[in-house]
Design an enzyme around this catalytic site. Structure first.
Site, PDB file in Angstrom:
ATOM      1  N   GLY A  52      -2.956   3.651  -0.307  1.00 58.05           N
ATOM      2  CA  GLY A  52      -2.304   2.922   0.787  1.00 58.05           C
ATOM      3  C   GLY A  52      -3.247   1.820   1.222  1.00 58.05           C
ATOM      4  O   GLY A  52      -3.334   0.763   0.584  1.00 58.05           O
TER       5      GLY A  52
ATOM      6  N   GLU B 260       1.907  -4.035   4.740  1.00 54.05           N
ATOM      7  CA  GLU B 260       1.131  -5.190   4.247  1.00 54.05           C
ATOM      8  C   GLU B 260      -0.284  -5.210   4.850  1.00 54.05           C
ATOM      9  O   GLU B 260      -0.857  -6.279   5.106  1.00 54.05           O
ATOM     10  CB  GLU B 260       1.898  -6.495   4.432  1.00 54.05           C
ATOM     11  CG  GLU B 260       3.207  -6.424   3.649  1.00 54.05           C
ATOM     12  CD  GLU B 260       3.855  -7.738   3.336  1.00 54.05           C
ATOM     13  OE1 GLU B 260       3.142  -8.746   3.237  1.00 54.05           O
ATOM     14  OE2 GLU B 260       5.078  -7.746   3.173  1.00 54.05           O
TER      15      GLU B 260
ATOM     16  N   SER C 202      -3.357  -2.630  10.964  1.00 53.40           N
ATOM     17  CA  SER C 202      -4.200  -3.444  11.863  1.00 53.40           C
ATOM     18  C   SER C 202      -5.673  -3.203  11.561  1.00 53.40           C
ATOM     19  O   SER C 202      -6.501  -4.125  11.668  1.00 53.40           O
ATOM     20  CB  SER C 202      -3.905  -3.099  13.327  1.00 53.40           C
ATOM     21  OG  SER C 202      -2.594  -3.499  13.637  1.00 53.40           O
TER      22      SER C 202
HETATM   23  N1  CAA Z   1      -7.740 -12.892  -2.632  1.00 56.72           N
HETATM   24  C1  CAA Z   1      -8.247 -12.779  -3.876  1.00 56.72           C
HETATM   25  N2  CAA Z   1      -9.142 -11.821  -4.222  1.00 56.72           N
HETATM   26  C2  CAA Z   1      -9.532 -10.963  -3.266  1.00 56.72           C
HETATM   27  C3  CAA Z   1      -9.041 -11.036  -1.948  1.00 56.72           C
HETATM   28  C4  CAA Z   1      -8.108 -12.048  -1.636  1.00 56.72           C
HETATM   29  N3  CAA Z   1      -7.606 -12.178  -0.414  1.00 56.72           N
HETATM   30  N4  CAA Z   1      -9.581 -10.039  -1.226  1.00 56.72           N
HETATM   31  C5  CAA Z   1     -10.415  -9.377  -2.036  1.00 56.72           C
HETATM   32  N5  CAA Z   1     -10.380  -9.937  -3.268  1.00 56.72           N
HETATM   33  C6  CAA Z   1     -11.165  -9.567  -4.446  1.00 56.72           C
HETATM   34  C7  CAA Z   1     -12.646  -9.547  -4.106  1.00 56.72           C
HETATM   35  O1  CAA Z   1     -13.192 -10.838  -4.249  1.00 56.72           O
HETATM   36  C8  CAA Z   1     -13.184  -8.585  -5.127  1.00 56.72           C
HETATM   37  O2  CAA Z   1     -13.301  -9.271  -6.361  1.00 56.72           O
HETATM   38  P1  CAA Z   1     -14.447  -8.947  -7.456  1.00 56.72           P
HETATM   39  O3  CAA Z   1     -13.893  -7.887  -8.311  1.00 56.72           O
HETATM   40  O4  CAA Z   1     -14.580 -10.227  -8.217  1.00 56.72           O
HETATM   41  O5  CAA Z   1     -15.684  -8.543  -6.736  1.00 56.72           O
HETATM   42  C9  CAA Z   1     -12.058  -7.572  -5.272  1.00 56.72           C
HETATM   43  O6  CAA Z   1     -10.870  -8.227  -4.819  1.00 56.72           O
HETATM   44  C10 CAA Z   1     -12.265  -6.315  -4.478  1.00 56.72           C
HETATM   45  O7  CAA Z   1     -12.404  -6.662  -3.127  1.00 56.72           O
HETATM   46  P2  CAA Z   1     -12.925  -5.675  -2.016  1.00 56.72           P
HETATM   47  O8  CAA Z   1     -14.247  -5.123  -2.448  1.00 56.72           O
HETATM   48  O9  CAA Z   1     -12.852  -6.368  -0.709  1.00 56.72           O
HETATM   49  O10 CAA Z   1     -11.845  -4.498  -2.110  1.00 56.72           O
HETATM   50  P3  CAA Z   1     -11.709  -3.153  -1.292  1.00 56.72           P
HETATM   51  O11 CAA Z   1     -11.378  -2.069  -2.235  1.00 56.72           O
HETATM   52  O12 CAA Z   1     -12.882  -2.974  -0.362  1.00 56.72           O
HETATM   53  O13 CAA Z   1     -10.376  -3.377  -0.440  1.00 56.72           O
HETATM   54  C11 CAA Z   1      -8.991  -4.044   1.382  1.00 56.72           C
HETATM   55  C12 CAA Z   1     -10.260  -4.285   0.544  1.00 56.72           C
HETATM   56  C13 CAA Z   1      -8.908  -5.298   2.239  1.00 56.72           C
HETATM   57  C14 CAA Z   1      -9.111  -2.825   2.289  1.00 56.72           C
HETATM   58  C15 CAA Z   1      -7.746  -3.934   0.458  1.00 56.72           C
HETATM   59  O14 CAA Z   1      -7.747  -2.739  -0.280  1.00 56.72           O
HETATM   60  C16 CAA Z   1      -6.457  -4.017   1.231  1.00 56.72           C
HETATM   61  O15 CAA Z   1      -5.992  -5.101   1.530  1.00 56.72           O
HETATM   62  N6  CAA Z   1      -5.832  -2.856   1.552  1.00 56.72           N
HETATM   63  C17 CAA Z   1      -4.529  -2.837   2.179  1.00 56.72           C
HETATM   64  C18 CAA Z   1      -3.467  -2.851   1.138  1.00 56.72           C
HETATM   65  C19 CAA Z   1      -2.163  -3.359   1.642  1.00 56.72           C
HETATM   66  O16 CAA Z   1      -2.103  -4.336   2.384  1.00 56.72           O
HETATM   67  N7  CAA Z   1      -1.092  -2.725   1.194  1.00 56.72           N
HETATM   68  C20 CAA Z   1       0.207  -3.168   1.541  1.00 56.72           C
HETATM   69  C21 CAA Z   1       1.174  -2.625   0.547  1.00 56.72           C
HETATM   70  S1  CAA Z   1       2.462  -3.710   0.208  1.00 56.72           S
HETATM   71  C22 CAA Z   1       3.567  -3.576   1.473  1.00 56.72           C
HETATM   72  O17 CAA Z   1       3.350  -3.016   2.509  1.00 56.72           O
HETATM   73  C23 CAA Z   1       4.748  -4.361   1.179  1.00 56.72           C
HETATM   74  C24 CAA Z   1       6.011  -3.947   1.722  1.00 56.72           C
HETATM   75  O18 CAA Z   1       6.761  -3.278   1.044  1.00 56.72           O
HETATM   76  C25 CAA Z   1       6.441  -4.496   3.016  1.00 56.72           C
END
Ligand code: CAA
Length: 382
Positions: free
Chosen positions: A131, A363, A366
């Site tokens: 998630g 998405e 918070s």
């Molecule tokens: N754009 C491009 N690349 C990105 C990025 C972005 N915004 N954010 C991170 N990355 C890249 C990083 O640069 C990194 O790249 P490298 O492999 O080159 O190092 C890689 O992604 C990993 O980044 P993190 O180390 O920051 O990743 P993390 O595992 O710590 O996760 C997180 C970060 C922000 C918590 C992420 O997991 C996240 O956004 N989680 C929430 C997921 C989410 O929003 N789910 C929604 C589901 S869809 C939905 O709800 C739709 C619906 O039906 C309405």
């Protein structure tokens, strides 16, 4: 700095407002009560260009910008939040990544019908154990001749039971963590694709949320996006835009609740005066109006940055974080202004309150938005 919308933007906003008032608002309570997907309304929105706002005209889209998208989506979400999320997922999470990361063939095949709203799109990232920790994918994709074979299941998929096409994330190399994730375009007619259980929900009940089961699902190898291992970047890059969409949905819900509360405060008499004449209510109205304006400015700034081709990940997360919390607060206060009537289904504010809650969750919760913002801020000071 110009805070004034131009004539074209005002026209687009007015068109969306009229549509929402006549085609969505009168039916939204029924769709909520019956958990009914408003397919006919979505089809009409497709004919008006609202299901492919950012897509180029030559591919059947409206060829508009992100700010126009926000103006339209705010009005649609004010009319019906369920329709708002359907529109947001279609535009931001299905068509968005195809335009940004798709091959020319994928664009020609998958943009036109979806941009015209003839078909519905969805985004399948979340899983039972993936998630907030989106990188923890367990669905696998193995290349077998001309096809990838996908196995696993996806959870909480917006439009899951009504969508024709999905952006699906799966591990092509389970040993590589987030660098082993790949993104695929999957049609609901592919062998091995099944819709699983349908969730019973607190709000946005006109938007079906389902499980998707991939049981040996055969996906043509040309439906891989960018290349193996690029999926996490596709997911994160896509969610940057999606979050601006959900911020806008939250804003639309807050606006709708505020308008009901303000109108009610002018006509409801207590102690011989309209309740809006009392400071207790005036302060609520003032706080709601201020919070909504601030949320709208954050949304418009994020949309503007995207239109300028500038980074907007932090600003999109700020818009979603703030607008969703505003939406919760404004809908709660709107119920308080209406008192007992606000708590009952005879007035729409109880639905707005139920609809608002999910904007703090999907998405990216918070808490996730705060992570995205804080990491970007800290980079600046490192
Ligand atoms: N754009 C491009 N690349 C990105 C990025 C972005 N915004 N954010 C991170 N990355 C890249 C990083 O640069 C990194 O790249 P490298 O492999 O080159 O190092 C890689 O992604 C990993 O980044 P993190 O180390 O920051 O990743 P993390 O595992 O710590 O996760 C997180 C970060 C922000 C918590 C992420 O997991 C996240 O956004 N989680 C929430 C997921 C989410 O929003 N789910 C929604 C589901 S869809 C939905 O709800 C739709 C619906 O039906 C309405």
């Amino acid at each position: 700095m110009d805070f004034k919308l131009n004539d074209e933007q005002l026209m687009i906003q007015e068109m969306a407002r009229k549509f929402a008032k006549s085609e969505l608002e009168p039916y939204a309570a029924e769709w909520d009560e019956e958990a009914k997907f408003p397919r006919d309304a979505v089809m009409k929105m497709g004919e008006l260009g609202m299901m492919g706002i950012l897509m180029p005209k030559e591919l059947g889209g409206a060829g508009l910008d992100m700010l126009s998208y926000a103006l339209i989506l705010e009005e649609i979400s004010a009319g019906c939040a369920s329709t708002g999320v359907t529109m947001s997922v279609q535009n931001s999470l299905f068509l968005g990544p195809i335009l940004k990361y798709g091959t020319e063939e994928q664009k020609k095949k998958y943009i036109p019908d979806w941009a015209k709203g003839k078909k519905i799109g969805a985004f399948a990232l979340s899983e039972a154990d993936a998630g907030s920790d989106a990188a923890n994918q367990r669905t696998t994709a193995v290349l077998d001749g001309d096809h990838y074979i996908l196995n696993g299941s996806k959870n909480f998929i917006t439009s899951g039971s009504v969508a024709d096409g999905f952006i699906v994330f799966a591990m092509t190399d389970i040993n590589k963590g987030h660098r082993g994730i790949s993104a695929f375009i999957v049609e609901n007619t592919f062998d091995g694709f099944q819709v699983g259980s349908i969730e019973k929900k607190l709000g946005i009940r006109g938007s079906p949320t389902t499980e998707i089961v991939l049981d040996g699902c055969k996906v043509p190898k040309e439906n891989l996006m960018i290349g193996e291992g690029a999926g996490f970047k596709v997911a994160m890059g896509t969610l940057d835009s999606g979050r601006v969409g959900i911020a806008t949905q939250a804003l639309g819900i807050a606006k709708a609740a505020f308008e009901v509360a303000a109108q009610y405060a002018n006509v409801r008499i207590a102690f011989g005066k309209p309740i809006g004449a009392f400071q207790g209510i005036q302060w609520k109205i003032a706080d709601m109006a201020t919070q909504i304006d601030a949320a709208r400015m954050l949304v418009h700034r994020a949309a503007w940055l995207k239109d300028q081709g500038k980074p907007f990940s932090r600003e999109g997360a700020m818009a979603k974080l703030f607008a969703s919390e505003v939406s919760m607060n404004v809908t709660k206060e709107a119920i308080q202004v209406l008192g007992g009537y606000g708590y009952c289904k005879s007035h729409p504010v109880e639905r707005f309150y139920r609809d608002a809650k999910i904007t703090e969750i999907y998405e990216g919760t918070s808490e996730v938005q705060r992570i995205v913002i804080a990491r970007d801020v800290m980079k600046q000071f490192s």
